[in-house]
Design an enzyme around this catalytic site. Structure first.
Site, PDB file in Angstrom:
ATOM      1  CG  HIS A 162       8.238 -36.633 -20.906  1.00 36.98           C
ATOM      2  ND1 HIS A 162       8.426 -37.822 -21.532  1.00 36.98           N
ATOM      3  CD2 HIS A 162       7.066 -36.778 -20.215  1.00 36.98           C
ATOM      4  CE1 HIS A 162       7.415 -38.649 -21.265  1.00 36.98           C
ATOM      5  NE2 HIS A 162       6.585 -38.025 -20.458  1.00 36.98           N
ATOM      6  CG  HIS A 195       5.143 -39.041 -15.470  1.00 38.72           C
ATOM      7  ND1 HIS A 195       6.008 -38.007 -15.727  1.00 38.72           N
ATOM      8  CD2 HIS A 195       4.691 -39.456 -16.685  1.00 38.72           C
ATOM      9  CE1 HIS A 195       6.080 -37.807 -17.034  1.00 38.72           C
ATOM     10  NE2 HIS A 195       5.280 -38.677 -17.641  1.00 38.72           N
ATOM     11  CD  GLU A 202       7.252 -43.364 -18.964  1.00 34.03           C
ATOM     12  OE1 GLU A 202       8.308 -43.987 -18.742  1.00 34.03           O
ATOM     13  OE2 GLU A 202       7.123 -42.585 -19.941  1.00 34.03           O
ATOM     14  CD  GLU A 220       3.880 -20.406   2.363  1.00 39.15           C
ATOM     15  OE1 GLU A 220       3.243 -21.417   2.052  1.00 39.15           O
ATOM     16  OE2 GLU A 220       3.531 -19.620   3.244  1.00 39.15           O
ATOM     17  CG  HIS A 227       2.784 -34.941 -19.716  1.00 37.41           C
ATOM     18  ND1 HIS A 227       2.143 -35.638 -20.728  1.00 37.41           N
ATOM     19  CD2 HIS A 227       3.722 -35.785 -19.237  1.00 37.41           C
ATOM     20  CE1 HIS A 227       2.661 -36.849 -20.843  1.00 37.41           C
ATOM     21  NE2 HIS A 227       3.622 -36.975 -19.935  1.00 37.41           N
TER      22      HIS A 227
HETATM   23  P1  13P Z   1       1.285 -44.487 -20.148  1.00 35.24           P
HETATM   24  O1  13P Z   1      -0.036 -44.321 -20.865  1.00 35.24           O
HETATM   25  O2  13P Z   1       1.995 -45.748 -20.561  1.00 35.24           O
HETATM   26  O3  13P Z   1       1.113 -44.375 -18.647  1.00 35.24           O
HETATM   27  O4  13P Z   1       2.253 -43.305 -20.604  1.00 35.24           O
HETATM   28  C1  13P Z   1       1.892 -41.972 -20.399  1.00 35.24           C
HETATM   29  C2  13P Z   1       3.070 -41.085 -20.249  1.00 35.24           C
HETATM   30  O5  13P Z   1       2.942 -39.992 -19.717  1.00 35.24           O
HETATM   31  C3  13P Z   1       4.379 -41.535 -20.751  1.00 35.24           C
HETATM   32  O6  13P Z   1       5.416 -40.769 -20.217  1.00 35.24           O
HETATM   33 ZN    ZN Z   2       4.781 -38.714 -19.696  1.00 36.61          ZN
END
Ligand code: 13P
Ligand code: ZN
Length: 271
Positions: free
Chosen positions: A210, A139, A116, A169, A141
């Site tokens: 995602h 980033h 990413e 808040e 999840h």
């Molecule tokens: P990477 O292992 O390449 O960092 O990817 C993980 C991920 O969350 C892809 O969106």
């Molecule tokens: Zn991801």
């Protein structure tokens, strides 16, 4: 030279990835972090004239030439970073040609930066234009935020309002709201460009079905943004489907935003 394993920025990456893993935001290799470093500080730990190898970026990062980042590796598990940072992290510098990364440390097993990286570097470019103190892109999840993706319209205004109204808040922590992208193929320049475009207006961007991107001037601010969204999403889901008796009204959102003097998205408030 000082010991790189004791460098505050390596320690911070180790602590943050461990925290994120334990919160359940980063299963397997899920998630990635990039953190722009100060050249002088890195120079206390590494010989900056020694490039281990070069890795093509696959896009142009003109405004980042010479900038140094510590970045999680692709395919690497957040749960392992604290035990083997030199394999799971890398320190890269954007080369003069703006399309190559120079590896200065890490990715010891021959690995490379996160898939990413386009979204990360393109976001850094956008956010640095907005705020010269910007440093971190994260980033992950997060479970509740992702579940919420399944039960709410994926647009900026709807998603932001739902979160703001869950927890008093929220509007103080992210008065600029949260941008939402539709489902897209990840790991591409296209999703990177779309993310960076949203980052013109927001420090938080949802990737539909995602995960989430956060950006900020340090690790705490960025982590705190995502943590607050995830908490609000959990509250939203706990109450979803139950008869609604109370909510935070629009005039209450305005009152708290004004009390804390934050520049909130006025067009996200119902008149
Ligand atoms: P990477 O292992 O390449 O960092 O990817 C993980 C991920 O969350 C892809 O969106
Ligand atoms: Zn991801």
């Amino acid at each position: 030279m000082k010991n790189i394993f004791e460098a505050p920025f390596v320690q911070e990456m180790m602590r943050t990835t461990a925290n994120m893993y334990r919160l359940g935001w980063d299963e397997r290799n899920g998630g990635n972090i990039s953190y722009m470093l100060d050249e002088k500080e890195v120079g206390e730990y590494l010989d900056l004239t020694k490039v281990i190898r070069t890795i093509p970026l696959g896009f142009q990062a003109q405004s980042l030439v010479g900038k140094i980042f510590i970045v999680t590796g692709t395919g690497k598990y957040f749960k392992n970073v604290e035990y083997d940072p030199e394999t799971n992290l890398g320190i890269i510098r954007i080369a003069k040609d703006a399309t190559t990364a120079e590896l200065l440390w890490g990715y010891k097993d021959g690995g490379k930066f996160t898939s990413e990286l386009p979204a990360h570097l393109m976001t850094h470019m956008t956010r640095l234009r907005k705020d010269p103190d910007h440093r971190v892109v994260m980033h992950c999840h997060p479970t509740n935020t992702l579940a919420m993706n399944q039960v709410i319209e994926l647009d900026d205004r709807t998603f932001t309002r739902a979160l703001w109204k869950t927890c008093t808040e929220c509007i103080v922590v992210f008065p600029d709201g949260i941008g939402v992208l539709p489902w897209m193929v990840c790991g591409t320049n296209e999703i990177g460009e779309a993310t960076a475009e949203k980052m013109e207006d927001y420090r938080l961007v949802i990737w539909g079905m995602h995960g989430i991107y956060g950006s900020g001037k340090d690790m705490d601010e960025t982590f705190g943004l995502i943590e607050t969204v995830e908490k609000a999403a959990q509250l939203y889901l706990l109450a979803a489907g139950l008869p609604r008796v109370n909510t935070i009204r629009d005039e209450e959102l305005v009152a708290v935003a004004e009390r804390f003097e934050v520049d909130y998205r006025k067009d996200f408030i119902n008149a």
